[in-house]
Scaffold this active site. Structure first.
Site, PDB file in Angstrom:
ATOM      1  N   CYS A  86       0.833  -1.208   0.000  1.00 45.39           N
ATOM      2  CA  CYS A  86       0.000   0.000   0.000  1.00 45.39           C
ATOM      3  C   CYS A  86       0.871   1.263   0.000  1.00 45.39           C
ATOM      4  CB  CYS A  86      -0.966  -0.057   1.183  1.00 45.39           C
ATOM      5  SG  CYS A  86      -2.369   1.032   0.991  1.00 45.39           S
ATOM      6  N   HIS A 195      -3.318  -5.877   1.106  1.00 46.25           N
ATOM      7  CA  HIS A 195      -2.623  -6.031   2.392  1.00 46.25           C
ATOM      8  C   HIS A 195      -2.515  -7.498   2.814  1.00 46.25           C
ATOM      9  CE1 HIS A 195      -2.508  -1.773   3.778  1.00 46.25           C
ATOM     10  NE2 HIS A 195      -3.506  -1.642   2.932  1.00 46.25           N
ATOM     11  N   GLU A 197      -0.729  -8.697   5.094  1.00 49.25           N
ATOM     12  CA  GLU A 197      -0.594  -8.784   6.562  1.00 49.25           C
ATOM     13  C   GLU A 197      -1.952  -8.737   7.260  1.00 49.25           C
ATOM     14  OE1 GLU A 197      -0.214  -6.110   4.842  1.00 49.25           O
ATOM     15  OE2 GLU A 197      -0.925  -4.360   5.967  1.00 49.25           O
TER      16      GLU A 197
END
EC number: 6.3.5.3
Lengths: 228, 84
Positions: A86, A195, A197
């Site tokens: 990002c 994302h 994560e």
């Protein structure tokens, strides 16, 4: 294998990134503040999402000139894995570690939802844990993820298999050729808008992102640990 | 001392989603004579005289930070400011 999570003023996905590596992946990880002048001792570098420097001027434009970025560039040149997610992707573009630039989303809206990605190249250190053409679900959360590059650059991205992830079925932001994530030519720097994560545990809606981190570790062990 | 005005806009070849939204809004207000809208940034810099020519310094700053030349064009105007 030890990871660094780079923290800029305005980063806001740093704790998620730390959690993914420490608790879900089970590797060593430390936060590294943006004005540090060394990344010695780290084997992998993670640039998290957020709004570094409030996105002033352009996303990533100011973070790109912080002290630690000189070290990130050195680590990238040394072949260490560097992952920018990002805002981290935007910083890698501004730093010239990856080609192209980001524009505002076509809809002009901030989008925050799970999207489907297609694994376009599973022969990278970041994607070897996935099947070729596998469709995975990873959340996006951005206002400027509309990837752009000129035609010559796009042709070269395709020729060198640098496009690792594309948006599947629905392109949420208008990015060129549905691009969601690309590597550099050497293949050790990955920038992606979604994302991973945030997708490391079924409890919070999916774990498709975990394989990306596991891929990095597998590659590192194969080249650094005897009898791995 | 110089006063420098820098204008940064998206390149002609790059779609400007904000400009398009404003154009549609103007059309809906019946300003049908508007054929294009491009949104950009305007920066004012105060720059002390130095050994390097000011044009050279401003150009370098634009290329390195103020504009992203992958998607943006820039132009600037330089005025020599009179000491107050």
């Amino acid at each position: 294998m030890k990871f660094a999570v780079i923290v800029f003023p305005g980063s806001n996905c740093d704790i998620d990134m730390y959690h993914a590596v420490k608790d879900e992946l089970g590797c060593d990880v430390e936060y590294v503040w943006h004005d540090e002048k060394s990344l010695d001792g780290f084997d992998g570098i993670l640039l998290p999402g957020g709004f570094s420097y409030g996105d002033y001027l352009r996303s990533g434009a100011i973070a790109r000139f912080s002290h630690v970025m000189k070290e990130v560039i050195k680590a990238a040149e040394a072949g260490k894995p560097v992952l920018g997610v990002c805002n981290g992707f935007q910083i890698l573009l501004e730093a010239g570690l990856l080609p192209g630039a980001m524009r505002r989303n076509e809809s002009l809206k901030f989008i925050c939802r799970p999207v489907q990605l297609k694994v376009e190249n599973n022969q990278t250190m970041f994607s070897q844990g996935y099947e070729q053409d596998e469709v995975i679900t990873i959340p996006v959360a951005h206002g400027e993820g509309n990837y752009y590059c000129d035609e010559v650059t796009l042709a070269s991205l395709k020729e060198n298999n640098q496009i690792v992830f594309t948006y599947h079925d629905v392109n949420p932001n208008g990015s060129l050729s549905n691009i969601a994530g690309i590597t550099n030519k050497a293949g050790n720097v990955l920038g992606m808008m979604p994302h991973p994560e945030r997708a490391v545990d079924e409890l919070i809606g999916g774990a498709d992102g975990l394989k990306l981190f596991q891929s990095i570790v597998k590659q590192w062990r194969e080249s650094h640990v005897v009898n791995a | 001392m110089y006063k420098v005005k820098v204008f940064v806009t998206l390149r002609e070849s790059v779609l400007d989603p904000q400009g398009n939204a404003v154009k549609h809004s103007l059309h809906s207000m019946n300003y049908n004579e508007v054929s294009d809208v491009r949104i950009g940034k305007y920066l004012e810099l105060s720059i002390e005289k130095s050994e390097r020519p000011v044009e050279e310094v401003v150009k370098e700053m634009c290329e390195r930070l103020l504009a992203n030349v992958v998607i943006e064009d820039y132009r600037f105007e330089i005025e020599e400011a009179v000491a107050q």
